[in-house]
Design an enzyme around this catalytic site. Structure first.
Site, PDB file in Angstrom:
ATOM      1  N   ASP A  11      34.199  44.070  28.453  1.00  0.00           N
ATOM      2  CA  ASP A  11      33.688  43.232  27.588  1.00  0.00           C
ATOM      3  C   ASP A  11      33.405  41.923  28.705  1.00  0.00           C
ATOM      4  O   ASP A  11      34.086  40.749  28.165  1.00  0.00           O
ATOM      5  CB  ASP A  11      34.367  42.750  26.219  1.00  0.00           C
ATOM      6  CG  ASP A  11      35.925  42.339  26.593  1.00  0.00           C
ATOM      7  OD1 ASP A  11      36.440  41.662  25.577  1.00  0.00           O
ATOM      8  OD2 ASP A  11      36.147  42.366  27.555  1.00  0.00           O
ATOM      9  N   ASP A  16      36.915  41.250  33.801  1.00  0.00           N
ATOM     10  CA  ASP A  16      36.210  42.180  33.374  1.00  0.00           C
ATOM     11  C   ASP A  16      35.272  42.123  34.624  1.00  0.00           C
ATOM     12  O   ASP A  16      35.385  43.158  35.374  1.00  0.00           O
ATOM     13  CB  ASP A  16      35.371  42.202  32.131  1.00  0.00           C
ATOM     14  CG  ASP A  16      36.205  42.190  30.975  1.00  0.00           C
ATOM     15  OD1 ASP A  16      36.647  41.091  30.758  1.00  0.00           O
ATOM     16  OD2 ASP A  16      36.340  43.346  30.462  1.00  0.00           O
ATOM     17  N   ASN A  40      35.333  39.555  24.272  1.00  0.00           N
ATOM     18  CA  ASN A  40      35.418  38.112  24.857  1.00  0.00           C
ATOM     19  C   ASN A  40      34.290  37.353  24.346  1.00  0.00           C
ATOM     20  O   ASN A  40      34.458  36.014  23.972  1.00  0.00           O
ATOM     21  CB  ASN A  40      35.440  38.279  26.249  1.00  0.00           C
ATOM     22  CG  ASN A  40      36.519  38.599  26.743  1.00  0.00           C
ATOM     23  OD1 ASN A  40      37.583  38.320  26.482  1.00  0.00           O
ATOM     24  ND2 ASN A  40      36.490  39.460  27.869  1.00  0.00           N
ATOM     25  N   THR A 124      39.067  47.531  29.424  1.00  0.00           N
ATOM     26  CA  THR A 124      39.346  46.480  29.629  1.00  0.00           C
ATOM     27  C   THR A 124      38.759  45.504  28.468  1.00  0.00           C
ATOM     28  O   THR A 124      38.741  44.249  28.556  1.00  0.00           O
ATOM     29  CB  THR A 124      38.574  45.869  30.845  1.00  0.00           C
ATOM     30  OG1 THR A 124      37.329  45.855  31.025  1.00  0.00           O
ATOM     31  CG2 THR A 124      39.080  46.869  32.214  1.00  0.00           C
ATOM     32  N   PHE A 165      45.107  40.466  22.633  1.00  0.00           N
ATOM     33  CA  PHE A 165      43.603  40.689  22.449  1.00  0.00           C
ATOM     34  C   PHE A 165      42.892  41.653  22.229  1.00  0.00           C
ATOM     35  O   PHE A 165      42.231  42.074  21.294  1.00  0.00           O
ATOM     36  CB  PHE A 165      42.926  39.652  23.303  1.00  0.00           C
ATOM     37  CG  PHE A 165      41.346  39.316  22.781  1.00  0.00           C
ATOM     38  CD1 PHE A 165      40.318  39.951  23.437  1.00  0.00           C
ATOM     39  CD2 PHE A 165      41.028  38.486  21.804  1.00  0.00           C
ATOM     40  CE1 PHE A 165      39.079  39.980  23.141  1.00  0.00           C
ATOM     41  CE2 PHE A 165      39.731  38.402  21.476  1.00  0.00           C
ATOM     42  CZ  PHE A 165      38.671  39.081  22.119  1.00  0.00           C
ATOM     43  N   ASN A 166      42.833  42.764  23.259  1.00  0.00           N
ATOM     44  CA  ASN A 166      41.977  43.846  23.270  1.00  0.00           C
ATOM     45  C   ASN A 166      42.556  44.727  22.137  1.00  0.00           C
ATOM     46  O   ASN A 166      41.616  45.652  21.601  1.00  0.00           O
ATOM     47  CB  ASN A 166      42.211  44.676  24.648  1.00  0.00           C
ATOM     48  CG  ASN A 166      41.087  43.978  25.471  1.00  0.00           C
ATOM     49  OD1 ASN A 166      40.338  43.171  25.365  1.00  0.00           O
ATOM     50  ND2 ASN A 166      41.571  44.176  26.933  1.00  0.00           N
ATOM     51  N   GLN A 227      42.393  28.930  31.010  1.00  0.00           N
ATOM     52  CA  GLN A 227      44.069  29.452  30.706  1.00  0.00           C
ATOM     53  C   GLN A 227      44.909  28.197  30.933  1.00  0.00           C
ATOM     54  O   GLN A 227      45.915  28.374  30.219  1.00  0.00           O
ATOM     55  CB  GLN A 227      44.139  30.320  32.025  1.00  0.00           C
ATOM     56  CG  GLN A 227      43.250  31.689  31.714  1.00  0.00           C
ATOM     57  CD  GLN A 227      43.849  32.522  31.196  1.00  0.00           C
ATOM     58  OE1 GLN A 227      44.993  32.500  30.342  1.00  0.00           O
ATOM     59  NE2 GLN A 227      43.203  33.853  30.540  1.00  0.00           N
ATOM     60  N   HIS A 239      43.958  40.178  34.534  1.00  0.00           N
ATOM     61  CA  HIS A 239      44.234  41.189  33.573  1.00  0.00           C
ATOM     62  C   HIS A 239      43.674  42.629  33.852  1.00  0.00           C
ATOM     63  O   HIS A 239      44.098  43.566  34.302  1.00  0.00           O
ATOM     64  CB  HIS A 239      44.006  40.887  32.069  1.00  0.00           C
ATOM     65  CG  HIS A 239      44.554  39.864  31.541  1.00  0.00           C
ATOM     66  ND1 HIS A 239      45.926  39.524  31.278  1.00  0.00           N
ATOM     67  CD2 HIS A 239      44.101  38.606  30.950  1.00  0.00           C
ATOM     68  CE1 HIS A 239      46.360  38.454  30.645  1.00  0.00           C
ATOM     69  NE2 HIS A 239      45.090  37.698  30.662  1.00  0.00           N
ATOM     70  N   ASP A 240      42.182  42.337  33.736  1.00  0.00           N
ATOM     71  CA  ASP A 240      41.381  43.615  34.017  1.00  0.00           C
ATOM     72  C   ASP A 240      41.400  44.486  35.178  1.00  0.00           C
ATOM     73  O   ASP A 240      41.514  45.707  35.081  1.00  0.00           O
ATOM     74  CB  ASP A 240      39.837  43.560  33.398  1.00  0.00           C
ATOM     75  CG  ASP A 240      39.906  42.964  32.009  1.00  0.00           C
ATOM     76  OD1 ASP A 240      38.919  42.341  31.679  1.00  0.00           O
ATOM     77  OD2 ASP A 240      40.782  43.395  31.124  1.00  0.00           O
TER      78      ASP A 240
HETATM   79  O1  RIB Z   1      44.075  39.925  26.874  1.00  0.00           O
HETATM   80  C1  RIB Z   1      43.485  40.178  27.806  1.00  0.00           C
HETATM   81  C2  RIB Z   1      42.217  40.951  27.635  1.00  0.00           C
HETATM   82  O2  RIB Z   1      41.559  40.303  26.595  1.00  0.00           O
HETATM   83  C3  RIB Z   1      41.422  40.837  28.892  1.00  0.00           C
HETATM   84  O3  RIB Z   1      40.701  41.998  28.866  1.00  0.00           O
HETATM   85  C4  RIB Z   1      40.421  39.785  28.861  1.00  0.00           C
HETATM   86  O4  RIB Z   1      39.142  40.183  29.375  1.00  0.00           O
HETATM   87  C5  RIB Z   1      40.139  39.753  27.298  1.00  0.00           C
HETATM   88  O5  RIB Z   1      39.241  40.856  26.963  1.00  0.00           O
HETATM   89 CA    CA Z   2      38.307  42.244  29.069  1.00  0.00          CA
END
Ligand code: RIB
Ligand code: CA
Length: 312
Positions: A11, A16, A40, A124, A165-166, A227, A239-240
């Site tokens: 996303d 990503d 996102n 991701t 979140f994901n 952030q 993260h991704d």
């Molecule tokens: O929590 C982090 C994730 O949520 C990452 O994949 C970021 O791109 C968002 O999608």
């Molecule tokens: Ca992501």
């Protein structure tokens, strides 16, 4: 060198984008396609971002749009981190190519069933597309080598105290994938928060001085600022790309095999990845949870990945 076949569902999204760059450029990976989901930002924006990134990085694989919303809950995008475009900080000329006409779910099914080898699926973003594919054609699980998920945490969340979140964005989808009979490796916040794009990292990548590093620096400028504003972090956790780094070199992570289940109760823990790290419940183990990360090795992989785009 034997290549690993990969389907990347994402996303984009600043982090990503780095995962896409790393996957597409590495000789160990045969990137079969990129599928996109809302998360996102809206699907329209994440799809446009994926197309722009593929054009800019000359990534010549199908880009297929998937679900515009989670399976059950309402969509909840994340502009506070990724901005109005979903990729704030960079602008691209109008894309020359279009998205592939196939729906992401159909593309995932078709690609998996026709692959002569098992395929690694990396997600991701919210896991809606892969979950729908598993429901539409259950046979695909025999064609998946493993699912590597950026998502969840065995400690705190980042969108609620309990959930990441994901997973939170589509808990039911995550539940379908985690309860499938496919090996799942969960790359959660517990390790991804250890790889923040601090100023010295941005400076290190900027010194590569190619179009990929230029993109990295522009993306991190906005990603880091958001952030800092939202979480008070000194740099944005990448993260991704940790999922792709792990695919390239599994020694970058330490993993533990435990029972993990997704909380689907509609209460304050909705979307939590409940990881039984101490085997309290003696349930069948089903998930490899990332518990450690070799931070230096990770950044070496990112630097190597960016450096592979010198001829853009
Ligand atoms: O929590 C982090 C994730 O949520 C990452 O994949 C970021 O791109 C968002 O999608
Ligand atoms: Ca992501």
């Amino acid at each position: 060198m034997e290549k690993k076949k990969l389907l990347l569902d994402c996303d984009p999204g600043h982090d990503d984008a780095i995962a896409m760059m790393l996957a597409a450029g590495h000789p160990k990976i045969d990137l079969l396609g990129i599928t996109v989901v809302s998360g996102n930002q809206t699907l329209k924006k994440t799809g446009k971002n994926a197309l722009h990134l593929c054009e800019y990085l000359k990534i010549d694989v199908p880009v297929c749009l998937g679900s515009p919303r989670p399976i059950v809950r309402d969509v909840e995008i994340c502009p506070r981190i990724h901005g109005e475009s979903g990729l704030d900080g960079v602008t691209f000329p109008p894309p020359k190519r279009s998205v592939d006409p196939r729906h992401a779910v159909d593309f995932i099914i078709e690609t998996l069933l026709h692959s002569d080898e098992k395929v690694t699926c990396v997600t991701t973003g919210p896991m809606t597309n892969l979950a729908l594919a598993m429901r539409l054609e259950p046979k695909i699980t025999d064609h998946i080598h493993e699912v590597i998920v950026m998502g969840g945490s065995y400690a705190n969340g980042n969108v609620t105290p309990a959930a990441e979140f994901n997973i939170y964005e589509d808990p039911e989808a995550a539940d379908i994938v985690f309860r499938s009979d496919v090996p799942v490796t969960m790359v959660g916040l517990d390790v991804t928060r250890q790889v923040m794009a601090l100023p010295d990292i941005v400076k290190r990548m900027d010194s590569i001085q190619n179009k990929a590093s230029e993109l990295f620096v522009k993306l991190m400028k906005v990603f880091n600022e958001n952030q800092r504003k939202v979480f008070g972090l000194p740099g944005g956790p990448l993260h991704d790309p940790v999922t792709i780094a792990y695919l390239i070199d599994p020694s970058v992570l330490t993993v533990e095999f435990v029972h993990c289940s997704i909380d689907l109760s509609h209460n304050q823990s909705y979307g939590r990845t409940n990881c039984d790290m101490y085997d309290y419940q003696h349930k069948e183990k089903n998930t490899y949870i990332a518990t450690g990360i070799d931070v230096d090795k990770f950044w070496d992989l990112i630097e190597d990945g960016l450096s592979r785009y010198d001829d853009l």
